[in-house]
Write an enzyme that holds these catalytic residues in place. Sequence first.
Site, PDB file in Angstrom:
ATOM      1  N   TYR A   3      48.764  45.648  45.166  1.00  0.00           N
ATOM      2  CA  TYR A   3      47.414  46.157  44.894  1.00  0.00           C
ATOM      3  C   TYR A   3      46.368  45.243  45.532  1.00  0.00           C
ATOM      4  O   TYR A   3      45.445  45.702  46.220  1.00  0.00           O
ATOM      5  CB  TYR A   3      47.205  46.237  43.383  1.00  0.00           C
ATOM      6  CG  TYR A   3      45.876  46.816  42.973  1.00  0.00           C
ATOM      7  CD1 TYR A   3      45.631  48.178  43.087  1.00  0.00           C
ATOM      8  CD2 TYR A   3      44.860  46.003  42.481  1.00  0.00           C
ATOM      9  CE1 TYR A   3      44.407  48.712  42.709  1.00  0.00           C
ATOM     10  CE2 TYR A   3      43.637  46.532  42.108  1.00  0.00           C
ATOM     11  CZ  TYR A   3      43.413  47.884  42.218  1.00  0.00           C
ATOM     12  OH  TYR A   3      42.195  48.404  41.852  1.00  0.00           O
TER      13      TYR A   3
HETATM   14  P1  NDP Z   1      42.219  56.810  37.885  1.00  0.00           P
HETATM   15  O1  NDP Z   1      43.690  56.718  37.826  1.00  0.00           O
HETATM   16  O2  NDP Z   1      41.454  57.351  36.722  1.00  0.00           O
HETATM   17  O3  NDP Z   1      41.742  57.629  39.166  1.00  0.00           O
HETATM   18  C1  NDP Z   1      42.397  57.563  40.392  1.00  0.00           C
HETATM   19  C2  NDP Z   1      42.062  58.815  41.179  1.00  0.00           C
HETATM   20  O4  NDP Z   1      42.709  58.709  42.454  1.00  0.00           O
HETATM   21  C3  NDP Z   1      42.580  60.080  40.509  1.00  0.00           C
HETATM   22  O5  NDP Z   1      41.651  61.112  40.744  1.00  0.00           O
HETATM   23  C4  NDP Z   1      43.874  60.346  41.251  1.00  0.00           C
HETATM   24  O6  NDP Z   1      44.233  61.698  41.304  1.00  0.00           O
HETATM   25  C5  NDP Z   1      43.459  59.891  42.649  1.00  0.00           C
HETATM   26  N1  NDP Z   1      44.618  59.654  43.505  1.00  0.00           N
HETATM   27  C6  NDP Z   1      45.666  58.828  43.289  1.00  0.00           C
HETATM   28  N2  NDP Z   1      46.531  58.898  44.313  1.00  0.00           N
HETATM   29  C7  NDP Z   1      46.023  59.803  45.177  1.00  0.00           C
HETATM   30  C8  NDP Z   1      46.443  60.326  46.414  1.00  0.00           C
HETATM   31  N3  NDP Z   1      47.589  59.945  46.995  1.00  0.00           N
HETATM   32  N4  NDP Z   1      45.674  61.246  47.036  1.00  0.00           N
HETATM   33  C9  NDP Z   1      44.523  61.669  46.464  1.00  0.00           C
HETATM   34  N5  NDP Z   1      44.060  61.219  45.300  1.00  0.00           N
HETATM   35  C10 NDP Z   1      44.809  60.296  44.658  1.00  0.00           C
HETATM   36  O7  NDP Z   1      41.752  55.309  38.214  1.00  0.00           O
HETATM   37  P2  NDP Z   1      40.343  54.615  38.455  1.00  0.00           P
HETATM   38  O8  NDP Z   1      39.215  55.550  38.263  1.00  0.00           O
HETATM   39  O9  NDP Z   1      40.384  53.359  37.697  1.00  0.00           O
HETATM   40  O10 NDP Z   1      40.490  54.236  39.999  1.00  0.00           O
HETATM   41  C11 NDP Z   1      39.573  54.631  41.010  1.00  0.00           C
HETATM   42  C12 NDP Z   1      39.438  53.506  42.026  1.00  0.00           C
HETATM   43  O11 NDP Z   1      38.859  52.377  41.372  1.00  0.00           O
HETATM   44  C13 NDP Z   1      40.769  53.036  42.618  1.00  0.00           C
HETATM   45  O12 NDP Z   1      40.587  52.804  43.999  1.00  0.00           O
HETATM   46  C14 NDP Z   1      41.023  51.727  41.887  1.00  0.00           C
HETATM   47  O13 NDP Z   1      41.802  50.844  42.629  1.00  0.00           O
HETATM   48  C15 NDP Z   1      39.591  51.223  41.722  1.00  0.00           C
HETATM   49  N6  NDP Z   1      39.421  50.194  40.692  1.00  0.00           N
HETATM   50  C16 NDP Z   1      39.719  50.451  39.387  1.00  0.00           C
HETATM   51  C17 NDP Z   1      39.565  49.469  38.435  1.00  0.00           C
HETATM   52  C18 NDP Z   1      39.899  49.674  36.987  1.00  0.00           C
HETATM   53  O14 NDP Z   1      39.926  48.707  36.225  1.00  0.00           O
HETATM   54  N7  NDP Z   1      40.138  50.901  36.542  1.00  0.00           N
HETATM   55  C19 NDP Z   1      39.061  48.119  38.805  1.00  0.00           C
HETATM   56  C20 NDP Z   1      38.773  47.973  40.193  1.00  0.00           C
HETATM   57  C21 NDP Z   1      38.948  48.974  41.095  1.00  0.00           C
HETATM   58  P3  NDP Z   1      45.426  62.336  40.383  1.00  0.00           P
HETATM   59  O15 NDP Z   1      44.779  62.661  39.071  1.00  0.00           O
HETATM   60  O16 NDP Z   1      45.855  63.515  41.178  1.00  0.00           O
HETATM   61  O17 NDP Z   1      46.492  61.275  40.272  1.00  0.00           O
END
Ligand code: NDP
Length: 283
Positions: free
Chosen positions: A154
């Site tokens: 990650y």
């Molecule tokens: P979620 O798991 O709630 O959201 C992730 C989103 O990405 C979902 O909509 C998921 O869709 C989508 N996704 C995953 N894989 C794919 C793919 N192969 N193609 C298209 N869409 C995909 O997590 P977060 O909201 O927390 O994460 C969002 C971003 O924030 C990420 O980049 C994460 O690394 C970053 N982040 C999060 C933190 C945290 O503490 N939560 C901290 C720092 C950064 P589906 O529902 O279809 O799986």
Amino acid sequence: MRSVVITGASTGIGWASAKLLLDRGFRVFGSVRRQADADRLRAEFGANFTPLIFDVTDEAAVLAAAREVRAELDGETLAGLVNNAGIAVAGPVLELAAGEFRRQMEVNFIGPIIATQAFGPLLGSDPALKGPKGRIVMISSVAGKNGNPMTSAYSASKHAIEGLSESLRRELMLFGIDVIIVAPGAVKTPIWSKAEEVDISAYKNSPYFPALEKIRAFMLQLGANGLPPEQIAEKVFEALTRPNPKVRYVIAPDPMQQFMAAVLPKRTLDRIIAKRLGLMPRG
Ligand code: NDP
């Protein structure tokens, strides 16, 4: 009405950003992977929301979605692309399968490149489009600048995003398209419960098993006490609309911890982390 594309809008930060941008008068195109999520978001968000169905690693599908958005824009530029979709893969470097590292990089690093190439022309590198130039917001992480045990994949993917963004920001000056990093600390989203579902029993006989269990419990607690995703959405809005945005916004629940991580010598931090996780050398 200005338009924004957000990848990964089904839940978490992507969902909250879509909601906030819609509330503030934007039209939002949000990507999902399942028809059921497309239907749900349409019902939740209303007429100014258009679901796009693609996996960010599927170049043909992302390009098809970009053609769809171009047609809807009717000759106008896109105001923003929020590269948000992401996953978190965990495991020790010595034991995590190379395929898992690839999967992590495919989604978190190659995915944003595919989306940037597909939607970039709509932000204004295509001179045929009229209107102000758009911006790209990259959702990185505090892990884009540091690394913890068991989360190397990650962390590597987010470091890659940071390097990509720095180069891209300078390249896209040619077109007046800005690139802004939003780097959150822990945010309370489903990404953490997805980590909980991962079966770590494969590591049962690993010397890392106790540390894996500890870090998993620590991560779950971190997630539960994370910032509400709406606060990250505010930063995304700021990055998209502020006249002179910063190049990188950090937003974390515990700024003091971020400060300590930035100023303490790395070897001191190593010892603190290793002691907490039981990673000090034995005997
Ligand atoms: P979620 O798991 O709630 O959201 C992730 C989103 O990405 C979902 O909509 C998921 O869709 C989508 N996704 C995953 N894989 C794919 C793919 N192969 N193609 C298209 N869409 C995909 O997590 P977060 O909201 O927390 O994460 C969002 C971003 O924030 C990420 O980049 C994460 O690394 C970053 N982040 C999060 C933190 C945290 O503490 N939560 C901290 C720092 C950064 P589906 O529902 O279809 O799986």
